[in-house]
Design a protein around this motif. Structure first.
Motif, PDB file in Angstrom:
ATOM      1  N   ALA A   1      46.921  43.472  28.128  1.00  0.00           N
ATOM      2  CA  ALA A   1      47.123  42.444  29.436  1.00  0.00           C
ATOM      3  C   ALA A   1      45.522  41.633  28.669  1.00  0.00           C
ATOM      4  O   ALA A   1      45.743  41.092  28.571  1.00  0.00           O
ATOM      5  N   GLY A   2      44.579  42.105  28.225  1.00  0.00           N
ATOM      6  CA  GLY A   2      43.576  41.732  27.980  1.00  0.00           C
ATOM      7  C   GLY A   2      44.035  40.968  26.576  1.00  0.00           C
ATOM      8  O   GLY A   2      43.352  40.160  26.002  1.00  0.00           O
ATOM      9  N   ILE A   3      44.458  41.494  25.632  1.00  0.00           N
ATOM     10  CA  ILE A   3      44.700  41.438  24.191  1.00  0.00           C
ATOM     11  C   ILE A   3      45.600  39.662  24.120  1.00  0.00           C
ATOM     12  O   ILE A   3      45.888  38.945  23.817  1.00  0.00           O
ATOM     13  N   ALA A   4      46.798  39.980  25.469  1.00  0.00           N
ATOM     14  CA  ALA A   4      47.821  38.858  25.443  1.00  0.00           C
ATOM     15  C   ALA A   4      46.923  37.897  26.121  1.00  0.00           C
ATOM     16  O   ALA A   4      46.886  36.131  25.883  1.00  0.00           O
ATOM     17  N   GLN A   5      45.713  37.677  27.116  1.00  0.00           N
ATOM     18  CA  GLN A   5      44.727  36.943  27.450  1.00  0.00           C
ATOM     19  C   GLN A   5      44.049  36.425  26.634  1.00  0.00           C
ATOM     20  O   GLN A   5      43.885  35.315  26.757  1.00  0.00           O
ATOM     21  N   ARG A   6      42.902  37.742  26.135  1.00  0.00           N
ATOM     22  CA  ARG A   6      42.458  36.771  24.488  1.00  0.00           C
ATOM     23  C   ARG A   6      43.374  35.518  23.323  1.00  0.00           C
ATOM     24  O   ARG A   6      42.493  35.163  23.390  1.00  0.00           O
ATOM     25  N   ARG A   7      44.748  36.013  23.380  1.00  0.00           N
ATOM     26  CA  ARG A   7      45.814  35.066  22.562  1.00  0.00           C
ATOM     27  C   ARG A   7      45.882  34.160  22.820  1.00  0.00           C
ATOM     28  O   ARG A   7      45.378  33.090  22.038  1.00  0.00           O
ATOM     29  N   LEU A  12      43.107  33.557  33.912  1.00  0.00           N
ATOM     30  CA  LEU A  12      43.399  34.433  34.975  1.00  0.00           C
ATOM     31  C   LEU A  12      42.770  35.969  34.893  1.00  0.00           C
ATOM     32  O   LEU A  12      42.435  36.239  33.876  1.00  0.00           O
ATOM     33  N   PRO A  13      41.781  35.916  35.715  1.00  0.00           N
ATOM     34  CA  PRO A  13      41.434  37.477  36.076  1.00  0.00           C
ATOM     35  C   PRO A  13      42.032  38.584  35.569  1.00  0.00           C
ATOM     36  O   PRO A  13      43.150  38.391  35.664  1.00  0.00           O
ATOM     37  N   TYR A  14      41.655  38.876  35.369  1.00  0.00           N
ATOM     38  CA  TYR A  14      42.191  40.617  34.851  1.00  0.00           C
ATOM     39  C   TYR A  14      43.129  41.351  35.748  1.00  0.00           C
ATOM     40  O   TYR A  14      44.501  41.458  35.472  1.00  0.00           O
ATOM     41  N   ALA A  15      42.414  41.363  36.827  1.00  0.00           N
ATOM     42  CA  ALA A  15      43.885  42.094  37.287  1.00  0.00           C
ATOM     43  C   ALA A  15      44.972  41.074  37.869  1.00  0.00           C
ATOM     44  O   ALA A  15      45.779  42.144  38.469  1.00  0.00           O
ATOM     45  N   VAL A  16      44.838  40.271  37.860  1.00  0.00           N
ATOM     46  CA  VAL A  16      46.017  38.813  38.677  1.00  0.00           C
ATOM     47  C   VAL A  16      47.154  38.986  37.170  1.00  0.00           C
ATOM     48  O   VAL A  16      48.291  39.440  37.706  1.00  0.00           O
ATOM     49  N   VAL A  17      46.093  39.536  36.451  1.00  0.00           N
ATOM     50  CA  VAL A  17      47.578  39.510  34.545  1.00  0.00           C
ATOM     51  C   VAL A  17      48.014  41.193  34.764  1.00  0.00           C
ATOM     52  O   VAL A  17      49.628  41.087  35.023  1.00  0.00           O
ATOM     53  N   PRO A  58      37.716  54.457  40.410  1.00  0.00           N
ATOM     54  CA  PRO A  58      36.168  54.791  40.224  1.00  0.00           C
ATOM     55  C   PRO A  58      36.046  54.210  38.988  1.00  0.00           C
ATOM     56  O   PRO A  58      34.637  53.221  38.640  1.00  0.00           O
ATOM     57  N   PRO A  59      36.496  54.679  37.737  1.00  0.00           N
ATOM     58  CA  PRO A  59      36.717  53.054  36.800  1.00  0.00           C
ATOM     59  C   PRO A  59      36.289  51.585  36.461  1.00  0.00           C
ATOM     60  O   PRO A  59      35.618  51.178  36.089  1.00  0.00           O
ATOM     61  N   LEU A  60      37.196  51.025  37.298  1.00  0.00           N
ATOM     62  CA  LEU A  60      37.119  49.635  37.980  1.00  0.00           C
ATOM     63  C   LEU A  60      35.570  49.168  38.644  1.00  0.00           C
ATOM     64  O   LEU A  60      35.215  48.174  38.700  1.00  0.00           O
ATOM     65  N   LEU A  61      35.314  50.137  39.797  1.00  0.00           N
ATOM     66  CA  LEU A  61      33.647  50.217  40.707  1.00  0.00           C
ATOM     67  C   LEU A  61      32.766  49.777  39.525  1.00  0.00           C
ATOM     68  O   LEU A  61      32.089  49.958  38.931  1.00  0.00           O
TER      69      LEU A  61
END
Length: 125
Positions: A1-7, A12-17, A58-61
């Motif tokens: 998701a992060g790679i597609a978002q950058r490319r 959009l926020p990461y959580a929405v993606v 926990p990782p999100l926080l």
């Protein structure tokens, strides 16, 4: 998701993606036979809520809290507390009042207040 978002360079926020990817995969799983991927989607779909909270919260926080600038946090903590406590309570009460009269069905005030509390969250994560 992060790679597609950058490319693709959309903002959009990461959580929405992640939500959109999950919705697309769920829709495709219902309409197309995906083989082994369908088994994995089935396992994720039937995962308990407690497991999801214990694994992912926990990782999100931590990710959110590790990127906070301490000086900015101390400077805006008063306004944030004012918005987070009375603001959310007022929003929950107003939403409950609207839901009590606008939602068809036999909702009592407790059910409407629970609905208002769910919609008045301060953080989409």
């Amino acid at each position: 998701a992060g790679i597609a978002q950058r490319r693709l360079s959309f903002s959009l926020p990461y959580a929405v993606v992640l939500l959109l990817i999950g919705l697309v995969l769920g829709f495709v799983d219902l309409n197309v036979n995906l083989g082994a991927l369908a088994e994995s989607i089935h396992v994720w779909r039937h995962l308990g809520g407690h497991v999801i909270v214990l694994l992912f919260l926990p990782p999100l926080l931590f990710a959110s809290s590790s990127s906070v600038d301490f000086h900015v946090f101390t400077r805006v903590s008063g306004q944030a507390t004012l918005l987070a406590v009375p603001g959310v309570l007022l929003s929950a009460l107003l939403t409950a009042g609207v839901a009590l009269f606008a939602v068809p069905g036999n909702w009592n005030f407790t059910t409407s207040l629970l609905f208002g509390a769910m919609l008045s969250a301060t953080d989409p994560v």
